[in-house]
Design an enzyme around this catalytic site. Structure first.
Site, short mmCIF file in Angstrom:
data_model
loop_
_atom_site.label_atom_id
_atom_site.label_comp_id
_atom_site.label_asym_id
_atom_site.label_seq_id
_atom_site.Cartn_x
_atom_site.Cartn_y
_atom_site.Cartn_z
N CYS A 52 0.84 -1.54 -0.27
CA CYS A 52 0.08 0.52 0.04
C CYS A 52 0.57 1.37 0.26
CB CYS A 52 -1.02 -0.32 1.48
SG CYS A 52 -1.59 1.83 1.44
N CYS A 55 0.79 3.67 3.13
CA CYS A 55 1.11 3.04 4.21
C CYS A 55 2.68 3.22 4.49
CB CYS A 55 0.65 1.38 4.39
SG CYS A 55 -1.14 0.75 4.29
N CYS A 171 6.86 16.32 -0.99
CA CYS A 171 6.92 15.06 -2.21
C CYS A 171 7.03 13.37 -1.62
CB CYS A 171 8.71 15.07 -2.94
SG CYS A 171 9.23 13.04 -3.82
N CYS A 174 9.90 10.56 -1.87
CA CYS A 174 10.94 11.38 -0.82
C CYS A 174 10.41 11.05 0.62
CB CYS A 174 10.92 12.91 -1.04
SG CYS A 174 11.29 14.01 -2.65
#
Length: 358
Positions: A52, A55, A171, A174
């Site tokens: 996910c 997640c 981001c 990131c």
């Protein structure tokens, strides 16, 4: 994660407990869920799936939450892998990932959390529910933070191999990479010639543009021999980063930062040791002289390793053929004790080199 303990019998002394692994977010399963949750402390539980994306984005924030509440005895921060424990997730009506639920002390009737998925917001929720007053901890980082003031000094240093992540604070990819990148930095923190760094390229856009950054995160490697930089195009798992740095920098670390069995081995000396071990007592003196001559030609870290080779050869001649084997066993016993990372490096290097004599 679950805590594993090593129990050492010490004769008439009391048993000594060593915590071998103690993660701040408790891994919950069908076997231990009701032993941990609904007992004498409240529990915040994340029901997630490994694949996910949301997640993965939450993971560093949730780990930070776990670290912050580590010493709060009245609160448990846990997680359940719903791919592995489908029936448990079904029991608590989990239909999407991640689902975060609060279980009050002494209760298995949860309250769903629907707030922002940041460590600060989660901490505020837990503090309200549990009556605690925990602040989010900011753990020390091994990643070197670059700015326009220090970029050239660090990245363009021709004595260092530097991996740079150009990122933007907003981001999502990131944020997902951040915990892995931190582990990379930790794995190589004892390597003086290796730097793992990052730069906020949204804030320092001129530097991002200078190095052709057009998306985030962009990873570039600046080896000692090429300060123009080269694109990092390997995988983004921890093992991928570790393998890349080891190959490019000639280091020998594993994902936990431990030295591997190849650390300290010098090929030219290794072949001489084979001759030394096979030689007669009289022949050993001649090979020992050649080992010393080869050590004199070495530079950098190889020269430091060479001194260990020379000392090992000398002691083997003076103390007998069992010297190396006995020293390897002694060093292994020391490595199994609780010692500093720097000492572990020192003992591992000696053990690896002495193993060639054994």
């Amino acid at each position: 994660m679950a805590k594993y303990q090593i129990w050492l019998g010490l004769g008439a002394f009391a048993l000594l407990v060593l915590t071998a692994l103690a993660e701040d977010v408790v891994v919950l399963t069908e076997e231990n869920f009701e032993k941990e949750v609904g007992q004498d402390r409240g529990a915040l539980v994340e029901f997630y799936a490994p694949w996910c994306g949301h997640c993965k984005k939450l993971a560093p924030e949730y780990e930070k939450l776990g670290t912050s509440f580590r010493k709060a005895k009245s609160v448990l921060i846990g997680k359940v892998d719903c791919d592995e424990h489908k029936s448990l997730c079904s029991k608590y009506d989990v239909s999407g990932y991640p689902t975060i639920q609060w279980f009050p002390k002494g209760s298995l009737e949860p309250k769903k959390y629907d707030g922002p998925r940041t460590s600060e917001s989660l901490a505020e929720f837990v503090n309200t529910e549990a009556g605690t007053n925990v602040k989010i901890a900011t753990p020390p980082s091994d990643v070197v933070v670059l700015t326009s003031d220090n970029f050239d000094e660090i990245v363009l240093d021709e004595t260092k191999d530097v991996l740079v992540e150009f990122y933007a604070p907003w981001c999502g990819h990131c944020k997902s990479l951040a915990p892995t990148y931190e582990k990379v930095a930790t794995a190589f923190k004892l390597e003086e010639d290796v730097v793992i760094a990052n730069l906020d390229a949204d804030k320092y856009r001129d530097l991002g543009e200078k190095y052709g950054v057009s998306g985030f995160p962009t990873l570039k490697f600046f080896p000692k021999s090429n300060k123009a930089g080269e694109d990092y195009e390997s995988g983004r798992d921890l093992d991928d980063f570790v393998a890349f740095i080891n190959e490019k920098s000639g280091t020998h670390r594993d994902a936990k930062g431990h030295l591997t069995s190849k650390a300290g081995i010098v090929e030219s000396l290794d072949s001489l040791v084979k001759e030394f071990v096979a030689a007669t007592d009289e022949e050993k003196k001649a090979v020992f002289t050649r080992i010393g001559q080869e050590v004199e030609t070495l530079k950098g870290s190889a020269a430091r390793y060479g001194k260990i080779y020379s000392k090992a050869a000398k002691n083997s001649m003076e103390k007998g053929s069992d010297y190396a084997k006995n020293e390897v066993q002694r060093l292994q016993r020391l490595l199994e004790k609780s010692i500093s990372p720097a000492k572990a490096d020192e003992f591992t290097l000696k053990k690896n080199i002495l193993s060639t004599f054994a």
